[in-house]
Design an enzyme around this catalytic site. Structure first.
Site, PDB file in Angstrom:
ATOM      1  N   CYS A  51       0.815  -1.217   0.000  1.00  0.00           N
ATOM      2  CA  CYS A  51       0.000   0.000   0.000  1.00  0.00           C
ATOM      3  C   CYS A  51       0.852   1.272   0.000  1.00  0.00           C
ATOM      4  CB  CYS A  51      -0.952  -0.024   1.191  1.00  0.00           C
ATOM      5  SG  CYS A  51      -2.209  -1.313   1.027  1.00  0.00           S
ATOM      6  N   THR A  53       4.195   1.459   1.486  1.00  0.00           N
ATOM      7  CA  THR A  53       5.067   1.544   2.669  1.00  0.00           C
ATOM      8  C   THR A  53       6.416   2.172   2.328  1.00  0.00           C
ATOM      9  OG1 THR A  53       4.337  -0.763   2.880  1.00  0.00           O
ATOM     10  CG2 THR A  53       5.613   0.158   4.707  1.00  0.00           C
ATOM     11  N   THR A  54       7.091   1.588   1.332  1.00  0.00           N
ATOM     12  CA  THR A  54       8.450   2.021   0.985  1.00  0.00           C
ATOM     13  C   THR A  54       8.441   3.496   0.564  1.00  0.00           C
ATOM     14  OG1 THR A  54       8.630  -0.212   0.092  1.00  0.00           O
ATOM     15  CG2 THR A  54      10.481   1.276  -0.320  1.00  0.00           C
ATOM     16  N   TRP A  55       7.418   3.850  -0.165  1.00  0.00           N
ATOM     17  CA  TRP A  55       7.263   5.238  -0.624  1.00  0.00           C
ATOM     18  C   TRP A  55       7.181   6.189   0.577  1.00  0.00           C
ATOM     19  CZ3 TRP A  55       2.001   7.086  -3.048  1.00  0.00           C
ATOM     20  CH2 TRP A  55       2.139   8.382  -3.539  1.00  0.00           C
ATOM     21  N   HIS A 103       3.684  -3.682   9.346  1.00  0.00           N
ATOM     22  CA  HIS A 103       2.432  -4.090   8.703  1.00  0.00           C
ATOM     23  C   HIS A 103       1.454  -4.632   9.747  1.00  0.00           C
ATOM     24  CE1 HIS A 103       4.013  -3.482   4.761  1.00  0.00           C
ATOM     25  NE2 HIS A 103       4.824  -4.516   4.754  1.00  0.00           N
ATOM     26  N   SER A 226      10.880  11.824  -3.808  1.00  0.00           N
ATOM     27  CA  SER A 226      10.003  10.695  -3.456  1.00  0.00           C
ATOM     28  C   SER A 226       9.130  10.299  -4.640  1.00  0.00           C
ATOM     29  CB  SER A 226       9.129  11.032  -2.243  1.00  0.00           C
ATOM     30  OG  SER A 226       8.331  12.160  -2.508  1.00  0.00           O
ATOM     31  N   MET A 231      12.705   7.403  -7.304  1.00  0.00           N
ATOM     32  CA  MET A 231      12.927   6.256  -6.408  1.00  0.00           C
ATOM     33  C   MET A 231      13.339   5.013  -7.186  1.00  0.00           C
ATOM     34  SD  MET A 231      10.210   6.577  -3.285  1.00  0.00           S
ATOM     35  CE  MET A 231      10.465   4.873  -2.868  1.00  0.00           C
ATOM     36  N   ARG A 273       7.542  -0.660  -8.464  1.00  0.00           N
ATOM     37  CA  ARG A 273       7.134  -1.321  -9.709  1.00  0.00           C
ATOM     38  C   ARG A 273       6.501  -0.261 -10.608  1.00  0.00           C
ATOM     39  NH1 ARG A 273       2.927  -4.584 -11.835  1.00  0.00           N
ATOM     40  NH2 ARG A 273       1.549  -3.606 -10.327  1.00  0.00           N
TER      41      ARG A 273
HETATM   42  P1  A3P Z   1       2.682  -1.393  -7.612  1.00  0.00           P
HETATM   43  O1  A3P Z   1       3.068  -2.807  -7.459  1.00  0.00           O
HETATM   44  O2  A3P Z   1       1.197  -1.213  -7.870  1.00  0.00           O
HETATM   45  O3  A3P Z   1       3.482  -0.658  -8.620  1.00  0.00           O
HETATM   46  P2  A3P Z   1       5.020  -1.443  -0.489  1.00  0.00           P
HETATM   47  O4  A3P Z   1       6.202  -0.546  -0.380  1.00  0.00           O
HETATM   48  O5  A3P Z   1       4.025  -1.274   0.604  1.00  0.00           O
HETATM   49  O6  A3P Z   1       5.416  -2.843  -0.733  1.00  0.00           O
HETATM   50  O7  A3P Z   1       4.192  -0.952  -1.769  1.00  0.00           O
HETATM   51  C1  A3P Z   1       4.672  -1.180  -3.063  1.00  0.00           C
HETATM   52  C2  A3P Z   1       3.778  -0.427  -4.030  1.00  0.00           C
HETATM   53  O8  A3P Z   1       4.025   0.983  -3.886  1.00  0.00           O
HETATM   54  C3  A3P Z   1       4.131  -0.778  -5.479  1.00  0.00           C
HETATM   55  O9  A3P Z   1       2.923  -0.662  -6.225  1.00  0.00           O
HETATM   56  C4  A3P Z   1       5.122   0.322  -5.814  1.00  0.00           C
HETATM   57  O10 A3P Z   1       5.332   0.528  -7.179  1.00  0.00           O
HETATM   58  C5  A3P Z   1       4.453   1.510  -5.142  1.00  0.00           C
HETATM   59  N1  A3P Z   1       5.390   2.633  -4.958  1.00  0.00           N
HETATM   60  C6  A3P Z   1       6.682   2.584  -4.541  1.00  0.00           C
HETATM   61  N2  A3P Z   1       7.251   3.800  -4.578  1.00  0.00           N
HETATM   62  C7  A3P Z   1       6.267   4.651  -5.026  1.00  0.00           C
HETATM   63  C8  A3P Z   1       6.244   6.058  -5.286  1.00  0.00           C
HETATM   64  N3  A3P Z   1       7.320   6.823  -5.115  1.00  0.00           N
HETATM   65  N4  A3P Z   1       5.090   6.600  -5.735  1.00  0.00           N
HETATM   66  C9  A3P Z   1       3.987   5.820  -5.922  1.00  0.00           C
HETATM   67  N5  A3P Z   1       3.960   4.478  -5.699  1.00  0.00           N
HETATM   68  C10 A3P Z   1       5.083   3.908  -5.255  1.00  0.00           C
END
Ligand code: A3P
Length: 315
Positions: A51, A53-55, A103, A226, A231, A273
């Protein structure tokens, strides 16, 4: 107790004292994470998996580092520990303020009225698709050849790791008005990152708010660094370098555990992704979509979350 669970034709999970996780987590460390005693300056970034998280971890990192991206994977992973993976001791020793990833559903989360909790909610259609790619991509799930048909049922039945999506969202939604909880939507941040990054800064820390007022380029730096495309460069490179080299001897215990888990169960996917709203349109069949919508209305129809999703054309 840790028990491996294979969903027929589906992923392999591990149930730890009844809580389902991906392989790579350690029972003792997971148990210890639940006993963590939050420190007053802790900043948690909490989500259901996939959802954003990493972002949001990177947004928070950038806010505490002048808008400058982490120099390498180790620095980021030390600044922003993963509670369930690292355990309580490593998180307690993290440099302050600790920007803690988790999580956990609200019921299991170690709580303190002084710590701050950002919860990021993402619509279940994109979450399910993203989780499918994640589960296929990480070898620990033993699902490399798995299909969306199978994963969709796993998701709908809440048989995936980290609990049922709907229960998770609801557990935090019920606390959205707590003074130390900021409940955000992935789709909102995506639409107006500047506004929501400012909101995050104001929620976290008066000093950050002051800095934003004093230095107009600060917010611009955080927004730019960001962005998904940025990223994709630095965060992906940092993670790749970190996980393909031997881990530094000086690294904290939890970081070593994460490195070890990644070596045992390497992944062919990244945490950056596509990063868009609406990827579900190219994945879900009309029938899957209808079933998911029915479930959304049944479980979340009474909340204003559905209004947000209607606004973005998800419902
Ligand atoms: P998608 O697989 O739909 O592309 P988490 O970090 O919770 O695992 O979430 C991963 C999801 O957040 C992935 O979605 C990823 O591409 C998306 N994500 C990561 N960095 C992002 C950013 N800077 N802006 C928007 N979405 C991002």
């Amino acid at each position: 107790m840790a028990v491996e669970v294979r969903i027929p034709n589906g992923p392999l999970y591990i149930d730890m004292d009844g809580f389902r996780l991906g392989r790579g987590f350690e029972l003792e460390t997971f148990r210890s994470s639940l006993t963590y005693r939050p420190q007053d300056d802790d900043k948690f970034v909490v989500t259901f998996p996939k959802c954003g998280t990493t972002w949001v971890q990177h947004i928070v990192y950038l806010l505490y580092h002048e808008g400058v991206p982490p120099p390498d994977g180790l620095d980021f992973l030390m600044a922003s520990p993963f509670l369930e993976m690292y355990g309580a001791e490593t998180v307690a020793r993290t440099r302050r303020p600790a920007l803690i990833k988790s999580h956990l559903p609200h019921g299991l989360m170690p709580k303190s009225p002084h710590a701050k909790y950002i919860y990021v909610c993402r619509n279940p259609k994109d979450t399910c698709v993203s989780f499918f790619h994640h589960t296929r991509g990480f070898s620990g799930y033993d699902f490399a050849e798995g299909t969306l048909d199978v994963f969709f049922e796993v998701f709908m039945n809440g048989q995936n790791d980290h609990e049922d999506y709907f229960d998770h969202v609801l557990s935090w939604y019920e606390h959205r008005s707590d003074p130390n909880v900021l409940f955000l939507h992935y789709e909102d941040i995506k639409t107006d990152p500047g506004f929501y990054i400012k909101k995050i800064a104001e929620f976290l820390d008066d000093n950050l708010k002051k800095k934003l007022d004093e230095d107009k380029t600060f917010l611009e730096r955080v927004v730019a660094n960001s962005d998904i495309n940025q990223m994709k460069h630095y965060a992906e490179k940092n993670f790749k370098e970190f996980f393909t080299k031997p881990v530094d001897d000086e690294a904290p215990f939890g970081v070593k555990l994460l490195h070890n888990a990644a070596s045992r169960f390497p992944g062919a996917v990244t945490f950056t992704r596509k990063g868009i709203v609406g990827d579900w349109k190219t994945h879900l069949t009309a029938e899957m979509n209808a079933r998911l919508e029915e479930k959304i209305m049944k479980k979340l129809g009474h909340t204003d979350i559905v209004d947000v999703w209607k606004k973005y054309g998800i419902l």
